[in-house]
Design an enzyme around this catalytic site. Sequence first.
Site, PDB file in Angstrom:
ATOM      1  N   ASN A 194     -15.102   9.082 -19.276  1.00 32.96           N
ATOM      2  CA  ASN A 194     -15.742  10.040 -18.217  1.00 32.96           C
ATOM      3  C   ASN A 194     -15.689  10.235 -17.076  1.00 32.96           C
ATOM      4  O   ASN A 194     -16.237  10.840 -16.025  1.00 32.96           O
ATOM      5  CB  ASN A 194     -16.078  11.331 -19.073  1.00 32.96           C
ATOM      6  CG  ASN A 194     -17.821  10.155 -18.988  1.00 32.96           C
ATOM      7  OD1 ASN A 194     -17.922   9.996 -19.230  1.00 32.96           O
ATOM      8  ND2 ASN A 194     -18.683  11.546 -19.783  1.00 32.96           N
TER       9      ASN A 194
ATOM     10  N   SER B 129       4.542  26.004 -30.308  1.00 30.25           N
ATOM     11  CA  SER B 129       5.634  25.898 -28.466  1.00 30.25           C
ATOM     12  C   SER B 129       4.619  26.963 -27.946  1.00 30.25           C
ATOM     13  O   SER B 129       5.004  26.230 -26.968  1.00 30.25           O
ATOM     14  CB  SER B 129       6.843  26.665 -28.769  1.00 30.25           C
ATOM     15  OG  SER B 129       7.020  27.084 -29.440  1.00 30.25           O
TER      16      SER B 129
ATOM     17  N   ILE C 289     -18.631   8.901 -15.756  1.00 34.32           N
ATOM     18  CA  ILE C 289     -20.121   9.073 -16.197  1.00 34.32           C
ATOM     19  C   ILE C 289     -20.654   7.761 -16.711  1.00 34.32           C
ATOM     20  O   ILE C 289     -19.773   7.292 -17.547  1.00 34.32           O
ATOM     21  CB  ILE C 289     -21.071  10.269 -16.419  1.00 34.32           C
ATOM     22  CG1 ILE C 289     -19.247  11.446 -15.468  1.00 34.32           C
ATOM     23  CG2 ILE C 289     -22.099  10.841 -16.010  1.00 34.32           C
ATOM     24  CD1 ILE C 289     -20.191  12.977 -16.585  1.00 34.32           C
TER      25      ILE C 289
ATOM     26  N   ASP D  41     -23.450   2.871 -21.949  1.00 31.24           N
ATOM     27  CA  ASP D  41     -22.459   2.945 -20.962  1.00 31.24           C
ATOM     28  C   ASP D  41     -23.014   1.398 -20.327  1.00 31.24           C
ATOM     29  O   ASP D  41     -23.140   1.694 -18.846  1.00 31.24           O
ATOM     30  CB  ASP D  41     -22.176   3.890 -19.765  1.00 31.24           C
ATOM     31  CG  ASP D  41     -21.199   4.818 -20.649  1.00 31.24           C
ATOM     32  OD1 ASP D  41     -20.287   4.437 -21.347  1.00 31.24           O
ATOM     33  OD2 ASP D  41     -20.991   6.303 -20.082  1.00 31.24           O
TER      34      ASP D  41
END
Length: 507
Positions: free
Chosen positions: A178, A195, A180, A170
């Site tokens: 996320n 369902s 961070i 990053d």
Amino acid sequence: MKCPKMPETLLWCRALPNISPVTAFLLFVLCFLEGCVLVVSVIEQLAQWHNSTVKAAVERLCDYIPEKHNSLCLCTISFSIDKEMNADVVCHSLRLCKQDPGQPLCHLYSPPKVSCFPTFLKTTACGMSFKLELGSLKVSTTLRGYHWRGRDCDDKNTTVYPGRRPDNWDAKSDSNCNGIWVSADSKGVVLLGDSAGAHFHIPPEWMTVTQMSAKSFANLPMAFSDELDWPQFSEITGFLNSTIGGWTDSLYLRLRKRNRCNHRDLQNISQNGGSSGNLLSLIKSLARNQLLDNPAIVIYATIGNDVCNGERDTLAHMTTPKEMLSNVVQALRYLDSHLPNGSHVILTGLVDGRFLWDNLHDRYHPLGQLNKDVTYSQLYSFLDCLQVSPCSGWLTPNETLRNLTSERALQLSSVLKEIARSEKFASFDIFYMDFPLRQTAEEWRKMGGEPWQLIEPVDGFHPSQIAAALGTGITWQKALHEWPQVLGKENPFNDQIEAIFKDQGGH
């Protein structure tokens, strides 16, 4: 009786131009005998509770229903009802279903003292006339959004999405959404389900006139855009505080608490009516890149529809053990070719649905609360007569049939257990657990609750919000003690992450 098939009518409603979700709902319920009986029952009870005319009750109900997301909604339902009539008679007069010779006339309520049924083919049977007018509206439709999957933080960049391994740690941007900078040892959670997993829920306030108000229907547009499912509160992928009773506790929230790097990495791939068979198609919507993404914990949970159907010969339409084996192994092979290495799959057994009849059949349904005139037994029989029961094998007074249905469910669970024991896959390990209904009921009893509160009150079939939250804790404890590697290690930097990144951009 022969009634319109629900999927066909839904497709017809969706094809109509200029129809909003709320108006489509009004059309939908009035297209089916069961839907018509529901609406007419509510209108009659509103008139009774507020000591008003039927016309005033219709206006009151229309005032409750929100249409703020559309240009205009005009829905006029006008009828006059003899004091001896009930919702069954009103709706049969609309000829929504065809009664074959020798077949029973389906009804929810006890027949009126003066029978109007023989004349129900007349347009003004028993002094009733019906008129439905719909104004022209603009379409307001939505695809499945962030309630079902973690919110994307950059829709314009296809390389940025929840669940991917951070791009170059990053260094340039939050590549996995996320919230961070720099993430490690992350795992996502994926549900392949039905369902129950999607968390189907119809608010009881929608048909309990003593609790009904405009506030009761404020969530109607959202509910129908999500197909009456509430995955944002569900047992596996829930992430918002429940607004439908109970509380939210989910596998995703616990994984996020264990490691804040797991933020937003969730996928709820469930659908109403999901079974081992049709899941083979639904599974293709899984979003996971085997080379670029983090491992995932996949919960495979089709807990009822392989034995549940509304057919007259329900046993003949249940999934066989051989079919179950084929379907599940095909799904697992697909996962093996798409999940990153180090993933995990948990197969969940089928529920023992005898719990439903045992705990609900003699209780009053929300529609029967006001006048003490509709029990769940009556509702189940009505739906079964119309051949639209969600589960003819369990929602029946026939104890032998209930036992045979549970026997087949146990056979299919044994197939899953054997698959987990004997099959090996390259990208994930595999585990099995029984559906924790017995443990859930025992836990709720210790908390002072009653078994019937673990079942959805309107449909009398699905697990309630309370059951979902309690089930999470049981599943978590089993994984923590028997398969701790599935959950991963607790992140020692969680406190620092929270201090620096706060809520990490929310959900």
